[in-house]
Design an enzyme around this catalytic site. Structure first.
Site, short mmCIF file in Angstrom:
data_model
loop_
_atom_site.label_atom_id
_atom_site.label_comp_id
_atom_site.label_asym_id
_atom_site.label_seq_id
_atom_site.Cartn_x
_atom_site.Cartn_y
_atom_site.Cartn_z
N ASN A 211 -18.61 -4.67 40.06
CA ASN A 211 -18.68 -3.75 41.20
C ASN A 211 -18.89 -2.33 40.67
O ASN A 211 -19.01 -2.11 39.47
CB ASN A 211 -17.42 -3.85 42.06
CG ASN A 211 -16.15 -3.61 41.27
OD1 ASN A 211 -15.93 -2.53 40.73
ND2 ASN A 211 -15.31 -4.64 41.16
N ASP A 280 -13.16 -10.48 43.36
CA ASP A 280 -12.53 -11.54 44.16
C ASP A 280 -13.06 -12.91 43.78
O ASP A 280 -12.39 -13.93 44.01
CB ASP A 280 -12.79 -11.30 45.65
CG ASP A 280 -12.08 -10.05 46.15
OD1 ASP A 280 -10.96 -9.78 45.70
OD2 ASP A 280 -12.67 -9.33 46.98
N LYS A 290 -28.20 -17.81 27.46
CA LYS A 290 -28.85 -17.05 28.53
C LYS A 290 -29.62 -17.99 29.45
O LYS A 290 -30.41 -18.84 29.00
CB LYS A 290 -29.82 -16.03 27.92
CG LYS A 290 -30.58 -15.24 28.96
CD LYS A 290 -31.58 -14.27 28.31
CE LYS A 290 -32.42 -13.58 29.38
NZ LYS A 290 -33.42 -12.68 28.77
N PHE A 324 -4.06 -0.28 45.94
CA PHE A 324 -5.20 0.51 46.42
C PHE A 324 -6.11 -0.42 47.21
O PHE A 324 -6.22 -1.61 46.89
CB PHE A 324 -5.99 1.10 45.24
CG PHE A 324 -5.52 2.45 44.78
CD1 PHE A 324 -6.24 3.60 45.07
CD2 PHE A 324 -4.35 2.57 44.05
CE1 PHE A 324 -5.80 4.84 44.64
CE2 PHE A 324 -3.90 3.80 43.61
CZ PHE A 324 -4.64 4.95 43.90
N LYS A 338 -2.43 -5.37 54.63
CA LYS A 338 -2.21 -5.81 53.25
C LYS A 338 -0.80 -5.51 52.77
O LYS A 338 -0.28 -6.22 51.91
CB LYS A 338 -3.23 -5.13 52.34
CG LYS A 338 -4.65 -5.67 52.50
CD LYS A 338 -5.62 -4.98 51.56
CE LYS A 338 -7.02 -5.56 51.73
NZ LYS A 338 -8.00 -4.89 50.84
N LYS A 342 0.88 -8.76 51.25
CA LYS A 342 1.03 -8.81 49.79
C LYS A 342 2.37 -8.26 49.32
O LYS A 342 2.59 -8.09 48.12
CB LYS A 342 -0.12 -8.06 49.13
CG LYS A 342 -1.48 -8.65 49.53
CD LYS A 342 -2.63 -8.11 48.70
CE LYS A 342 -3.94 -8.76 49.13
NZ LYS A 342 -5.06 -8.41 48.24
#
Length: 405
Positions: A211, A280, A290, A324, A338, A342
Site C-alpha cells: 500500500n 489485509d 518470477k 490507527f 473498531k 478490537k
C-alpha cells in the site's frame, strides 16, 4: 494540549508579526484561550481584526479603551494570564521593559503582571548584536524574564544572520513543555511499541502486494514517545525514512513478520501504538521463481492475514492499546466501531481523501476517539507536531493508569 491555559500574547511592530498570527492560530487549536495586545507599530503590519478572528477574543491596543467598565483592562489582563509571551519582541520594547518604561498598553500590562513572561526577539542581526540591546536583554535575564532565542537565516531586510522570530510550532511546543513541567518525562520507565509503514506480501521474488503508507506518522509517534521518556521499540515495514535515534528499530517485511515482532515484545509493554498499514490479504501461493507473462488475464488468489490489532485486543492485560485507521468515508463512524470490535483504548482516524492528510503527506488531520466515547479533532498540522500533541492528550487522560503500571 493546552486546555484551560490562558496565554496573553503581546505583539510589537516588526515584519515577523505575520508569524504571530500563526502562533495565535496554533495555540487556539491546541485548546488554549488566547488574548492579544498589539502596539500601534504592530497594527501597521497586521490589523487587530486578524488576531480577533484567530483568537475569537477582543484585541487590545489602547490603554484608555476600557472594553469592560467593571475592570481596568491592563490590570485585568496582567492578572488573567497563566503565561505572557512577547512575540515578536522588538529592540524598542525590550529597551522599555528593561528600564521600567510603561507608555502603551503592552508595556503597562507587562509591568503590572506577576506571572511568567517570555520574550521572543525578532530584529535585524546588527540590532540584535548592538551593545545596548545586549545590555537590556542581560538586565531582563537578571530580572527573571525568559527568552526564546531567535533563529538564524535570511532576514526581511536582506541580511543573513541571527534575528528571525522562532517558528510558531517551536514556540507552541516550548509552551506545552512549560505546562508539563511537573513531570517533563511522563513516559519515563515505560515501554512503548510503535508499528509503522506498510507491509509487503510477496507474489514472487520480484513482485509484491502493498500500500501507499510512507511510515511518517508512525515514525513521528515513536520519536514523540521517546522524547517523553519512553523506552521505545519501533517495528517498521519497508520505508524510505532515516532511522530515528534514541530508540530500537526492528525492520520487518510482511504482516506475519510484524505480528511475530509485536508479540515478542507485547507482554512487558505498557503502551502499543499500532500505526502501521498492514496488508489485509496476501497471496495464497508465493512463487519461488518470477512469474512469466502469459497471454490473457491472470488470477492471484489471496488469503487473509492475521488481524494484528484485533489479536492484541484479545490478548491485552494491562497494556494501553492505541490503533490507527485510515478511511475514505465516514472515518469517525468506522473508527468508533473498531474500538469495540478490537477492544481498543483509543483509535486515531483520518480520512485519506483530505488534501492535508493521508499517505506520504507531511501534514495530517485526525480525530482521536476513546473507548469512553470522546471525540477530539486535530486540525491540519505537521505529523511530528501532531504526534506529540496526540500522546500528550492521551497521557493527560490516562495519567493515573500509566503511573500505576
Amino acid at each position: 494540549m493546552l486546555p484551560t491555559k490562558k496565554i496573553l500574547l503581546c505583539v510589537t511592530g516588526g515584519i515577523a508579526v505575520y508569524k504571530a498570527v500563526a502562533l495565535v492560530s496554533k495555540l487556539a487549536q491546541s485548546g488554549a484561550e488566547v488574548r492579544v495586545i498589539m502596539t500601534k507599530s504592530a497594527m501597521e503590519f497586521v490589523t487587530p481584526l486578524t488576531f480577533q478572528a484567530m483568537s475569537r477574543n477582543d484585541v487590545y491596543f489602547d490603554t484608555f479603551d476600557e472594553k469592560d467598565s467593571r475592570v481596568i483592562a491592563h490590570i485585568d489582563l496582567a492578572d488573567w494570564a497563566d503565561l505572557i509571551v512577547v512575540a515578536p519582541a522588538t529592540a524598542n520594547v525590550i529597551g522599555k521593559l528593561a528600564n521600567g518604561i510603561a507608555d502603551d498598553m503592552v508595556t503597562t500590562t507587562l509591568l503590572a503582571t506577576t506571572t511568567e513572561v517570555w520574550i521572543a526577539p525578532a530584529m535585524n542581526v546588527h540590532m540584535y548584536e548592538n551593545k545596548a540591546v545586549i545590555r537590556n536583554i542581560a538586565a531582563l535575564h537578571e530580572d527573571g524574564y525568559r527568552f526564546i532565542e531567535p533563529s538564524e537565516g535570511f532576514l526581511a531586510c536582506g541580511y543573513v544572520g541571527k534575528g528571525r522570530l522562532e517558528e510558531p510550532e517551536k514556540i507552541v511546543q516550548l509552551i506545552m513543555d512549560r505546562f508539563f513541567s511537573v513531570k517533563q518525562l511522563p513516559l519515563e520507565g515505560k515501554k512503548v511499541i510503535v508499528t509503522a509503514g506498510p507491509t509487503r506480501e510477496r507474489i514472487d521474488p520480484v513482485r509484491y502486494v502493498s500500500n501507499f503508507s510512507s511510515g511518517k506518522m508512525g515514525y513521528a509517534m515513536a520519536e514523540a514517545a521517546t522524547s517523553l521518556g519512553a523506552e521505545t521499540i519501533l517495528i517498521s515495514g519497508p520505508v524510505g525514512l532515516d532511522k530515528p535515534s534514541g530508540l530500537t528499530v526492528i525492520d520487518v517485511e510482511s504482516a506475519a513478520d510484524m505480528y511475530e515482532a509485536v508479540l515478542a515484545h507485547f507482554d512487558d509493554a505498557d503502551i502499543i501504538i499500532k500505526s502501521a498499514a498492514v496488508a489485509d490479504y496476501r497471496p495464497k501461493e508465493i512463487h519461488p521463481q518470477k512469474m512469466k507473462k502469459q497471454t490473457g488475464d491472470s488470477v492471484i488468489e489471496l488469503e487473509r492475514t492475521t488481524d494484528i490489532l484485533k489479536t492484541l485486543g484479545e490478548k491485552k492485560t494491562h497494556q494501553l492499546l492505541i490503533g490507527f485507521a485510515a478511511e475514505t468515508t465516514n472515518a469517525v463512524g468506522y473508527g468508533a466501531g473498531k474500538i469495540e470490535k478490537k477492544n481498543l483504548d483509543y483509535i486515531i482516524v483520518n480520512d485519506v481523501m483530505d488534501p492535508d492528510a493521508g499517505f506520504g503527506k507531511e501534514t495530517n488531520v485526525v480525530t482521536l476517539l476513546s473507548k469512553n466515547g470522546t471525540h477530539q479533532p486535530f486540525h491540519a498540522m505537521p505529523k511530528k507536531e501532531l504526534a506529540f500533541m496526540l500522546l500528550k492528550s492521551i497521557i493527560q487522560e490516562e495519567s493515573e493508569r500509566i503511573n500505576d503500571r
